[in-house]
Design a protein around this motif. Structure first.
Motif, short mmCIF file in Angstrom:
data_model
loop_
_atom_site.label_atom_id
_atom_site.label_comp_id
_atom_site.label_asym_id
_atom_site.label_seq_id
_atom_site.Cartn_x
_atom_site.Cartn_y
_atom_site.Cartn_z
N LEU A 177 0.34 1.69 -4.87
CA LEU A 177 0.15 1.18 -6.22
C LEU A 177 0.61 -0.28 -6.31
O LEU A 177 -0.09 -1.12 -6.90
N ALA A 178 1.75 -0.60 -5.73
CA ALA A 178 2.23 -1.98 -5.75
C ALA A 178 1.31 -2.91 -4.97
O ALA A 178 1.06 -4.05 -5.38
N ALA A 188 2.69 6.51 -2.26
CA ALA A 188 1.96 6.29 -3.50
C ALA A 188 2.48 5.06 -4.24
O ALA A 188 1.70 4.26 -4.76
N ILE A 189 3.81 4.89 -4.29
CA ILE A 189 4.38 3.73 -4.96
C ILE A 189 4.01 2.44 -4.23
O ILE A 189 3.65 1.44 -4.86
N ALA A 190 4.09 2.46 -2.92
CA ALA A 190 3.74 1.26 -2.15
C ALA A 190 2.26 0.95 -2.29
O ALA A 190 1.87 -0.23 -2.40
N LEU A 229 7.01 -7.83 -6.00
CA LEU A 229 7.06 -6.36 -5.95
C LEU A 229 6.15 -5.81 -4.86
O LEU A 229 6.52 -4.91 -4.11
N ILE A 261 5.59 10.28 -2.11
CA ILE A 261 5.90 9.47 -3.29
C ILE A 261 6.08 8.01 -2.90
O ILE A 261 5.58 7.11 -3.58
N ALA A 262 6.79 7.74 -1.80
CA ALA A 262 6.97 6.36 -1.35
C ALA A 262 5.64 5.72 -0.99
O ALA A 262 5.40 4.55 -1.32
N SER A 274 7.57 -3.82 -1.59
CA SER A 274 7.13 -2.43 -1.38
C SER A 274 6.38 -2.29 -0.06
O SER A 274 6.48 -1.25 0.60
#
Length: 85
Positions: free
Chosen positions: A72-73, A68-70, A7, A65-66, A11
């Protein structure tokens, strides 16, 4: 390969693609301006703040948002790699 590592890798690749694509293309604000730059007047600080906040929260929201997700991953993958037995 563990799921968290996979993941994090995917990401990171997606984030790199988004960043390179956003830097390689011209921002949409320049496409909309055209000849309107000759009619611009100096706005007040409040109007500038409103324009910047609209640009960030409406136009850049998917990119934020992208990111932040990357991020976090990436942090999850880093924690998994550092906690290996």
């Amino acid at each position: 390969m563990k799921f968290a590592e996979l993941l994090g890798s995917v990401s990171t690749i997606v984030l790199a693609f988004v960043l390179i694509y956003s830097f390689a293309t011209s921002p949409p604000v320049y496409e909309r301006w055209n000849d309107a730059t000759s009619r611009l007047i100096t706005p007040s600080a409040i109007e500038s703040g409103k324009a910047i906040s609209i640009y960030i929260w409406r136009d850049l929201f998917p990119a934020i948002i992208a990111l932040a997700i990357a991020l976090l991953a990436f942090i999850m993958a880093l924690v998994v790699l550092l906690r290996r037995e």
